[in-house]
Design an enzyme around this catalytic site. Structure first.
Site, PDB file in Angstrom:
ATOM      1  N   TYR A 245      32.398  57.753  14.408  1.00 39.67           N
ATOM      2  CA  TYR A 245      32.102  56.685  15.387  1.00 39.67           C
ATOM      3  C   TYR A 245      32.632  56.933  16.726  1.00 39.67           C
ATOM      4  CZ  TYR A 245      31.280  54.218  11.047  1.00 39.67           C
ATOM      5  OH  TYR A 245      30.545  54.021   9.812  1.00 39.67           O
TER       6      TYR A 245
ATOM      7  N   LYS B   4      33.658  65.829   2.486  1.00 38.12           N
ATOM      8  CA  LYS B   4      32.624  66.386   2.406  1.00 38.12           C
ATOM      9  C   LYS B   4      32.840  67.881   2.733  1.00 38.12           C
ATOM     10  CE  LYS B   4      28.710  65.179   1.196  1.00 38.12           C
ATOM     11  NZ  LYS B   4      28.204  65.730  -0.228  1.00 38.12           N
TER      12      LYS B   4
ATOM     13  N   ASP C 183      30.635  61.715  -1.844  1.00 39.24           N
ATOM     14  CA  ASP C 183      29.436  61.042  -2.517  1.00 39.24           C
ATOM     15  C   ASP C 183      29.905  60.962  -4.013  1.00 39.24           C
ATOM     16  OD1 ASP C 183      29.760  63.762  -2.734  1.00 39.24           O
ATOM     17  OD2 ASP C 183      27.457  64.070  -2.863  1.00 39.24           O
TER      18      ASP C 183
ATOM     19  N   ASP D 147      34.361  53.318   5.643  1.00 36.04           N
ATOM     20  CA  ASP D 147      33.577  52.212   5.941  1.00 36.04           C
ATOM     21  C   ASP D 147      32.943  51.667   4.903  1.00 36.04           C
ATOM     22  OD1 ASP D 147      32.276  50.209   7.373  1.00 36.04           O
ATOM     23  OD2 ASP D 147      31.298  51.483   8.868  1.00 36.04           O
TER      24      ASP D 147
ATOM     25  N   ASP E 282      33.722  49.030   1.427  1.00 34.90           N
ATOM     26  CA  ASP E 282      32.811  47.899   1.282  1.00 34.90           C
ATOM     27  C   ASP E 282      32.230  48.000  -0.225  1.00 34.90           C
ATOM     28  OD1 ASP E 282      32.844  46.784   3.642  1.00 34.90           O
ATOM     29  OD2 ASP E 282      30.866  46.908   4.059  1.00 34.90           O
TER      30      ASP E 282
END
Ligand code: NAD
Length: 368
Positions: free
Chosen positions: A143, A194, A226, A250, A254
């Site tokens: 980000y 990852k 994942d 993020d 959620d």
């Protein structure tokens, strides 16, 4: 009595002021009935600050926050400010506050209260008793990484690009937060990245493993992000603390919060360097659709205040009492509209604040 610490309250917009009124009521009650006293200052942020100061976070407000031990924020935003310049939109105030306070660790607990086990979209046996904590790196990663942009290519195509980047020190400081928190909880950290396809993930895994040498009492595991997304739905109770980067955090935080099924119940904390002020806020937004109607659930903000007691004011004892009180009033069937269920009694925001204080009185008397 010596002051417990300095607290800045920023109610913000929409339901923010309504839910914050309930926190102020709780603080007043604690000051009258416990060994606690705050130096409280209140100010504007978001749309309210645009209306008052012309900017979503005034310089004086920011200075007050810098000098505080903790900042408690309601929520920002609303349709009346949708047309203001992008740079001074309400959310810009919140982003600026997070950046200026260098809040690099975002803590999102996902706790399923027994009384709300049916509010989750997952089967009760999967989520009953769930208590996990996601620690997300908040100031680095893709980000913020450079270079970034959108460019025109000679062949007429356009290319969008961002850069995922982490340094040893960035990984270690978020890792330390996760290990320290695990020490006060279930003693397990699962680090997610990852590493199979990203160099930044490989470095993340190596540095977490190195750092673990300082925390041999904590069980460290590694998981691809994942797979973590799948495991959160398959068997979320396998986790205690999950630590991950900004992007994966993020998404995973959620996902984890939705395991609980109730936006009005979810607190969060963002922490910086030791001794620096922490920011505490509910996960929900300003809910303009119900603002001013007395329908807002104040518990997410009250539980955020409990996190401030635990992490900024070293009063885990009172934080635990508040969390237990929320649990027992829900068990007694007292609900705001968002968590209403058959056989329960719907009550407005102010009555929920009063009910919390009533329960707290009982909980603290029992513990004395
Ligand atoms: P929202 O979280 O405000 O609302 C989503 C839904 O959940 C709405 O139906 C709302 O009524 C309900 N809800 C939220 N909090 C509740 C509570 N405490 N009690 C009962 N019901 C509750 O998200 P949104 O509608 O996407 O956004 C509304 C505004 O809030 C926008 O301006 C958005 O930018 C802003 N926002 C701010 C923050 C923040 O301040 N941290 C976070 C998200 C959204």
């Amino acid at each position: 009595m010596n002051k417990t610490g300095k607290l800045v309250i920023l109610p913000g917009d929409g339901i923010g002021p309504e839910v914050m009124t309930e926190v102020r009521k709780l603080i007043g009650w604690l000051e009258d009935n416990g060994d606690i006293a705050f130096d409280v200052q209140e100010d504007c942020i978001g749309g309210a600050a645009i209306d008052k100061y012309g900017v979503p976070l005034g310089d004086e407000t920011l200075e007050k926050c810098r000098k505080a031990d903790a900042v408690l924020l309601g929520a920002v935003g609303g349709p009346q400010w949708d047309k203001v310049d992008y740079d001074i939109r309400p959310e810009a105030g919140l982003l600026k506050l997070r950046k200026e306070l260098d809040l690099f660790a975002n803590l999102r607990p996902a706790i399923v209260f027994d009384a709300l086990v049916d509010a989750s979209t997952l089967k009760p046996e999967i989520v009953k008793g769930l208590d996990i904590l996601i620690v997300r790196e908040l100031t680095g990663g893709v980000y913020f990484g450079e270079p970034r942009g959108i460019e025109d290519l000679p062949n007429g195509e356009r290319r969008g690009f961002n850069t995922q980047t982490y340094t040893t020190s960035e990984i270690h400081r978020i890792g330390r937060v996760a290990f320290e928190l695990a020490r006060k909880r279930g003693g397990k950290v699962c680090s997610c990245e990852k590493a199979n396809v990203m160099e930044s993930g490989k470095l993340w895994r190596e540095e977490m493993t190195t750092l673990h040498k300082d925390y041999a009492d904590i069980e460290l595991s590694h998981m691809y992000a994942d797979n973590c997304a799948m495991q959160l739905l398959r068997d979320p109770k396998q986790f205690d603390v999950i630590v991950t980067d900004n992007l994966f955090g993020d998404i995973l935080s959620d996902e984890a919060s939705m395991l609980t099924g109730s936006l009005g119940m979810l607190p969060s904390a963002s922490l910086g360097a030791p001794g620096a002020p922490g920011l505490y806020e509910p996960v929900h937004g300003s809910a303009p659709d119900i603002a001013g109607q007395g329908k807002a659930n104040p518990l997410a903000t009250i539980l955020s205040f409990a996190m401030a007691l635990r992490y900024s004011f070293d009063r885990s004892d009172i934080a635990t009492h508040i969390e237990k009180s929320a649990q027992s009033l829900l068990t007694k069937g007292l609900r705001t509209a968002d968590v209403m269920a058959d056989g329960c009694r719907e009550i407005p925001t102010t009555a929920m604040g009063d009910a919390l204080i009533n329960e707290l009185q009982i909980t603290m008397k029992e513990a004395a």
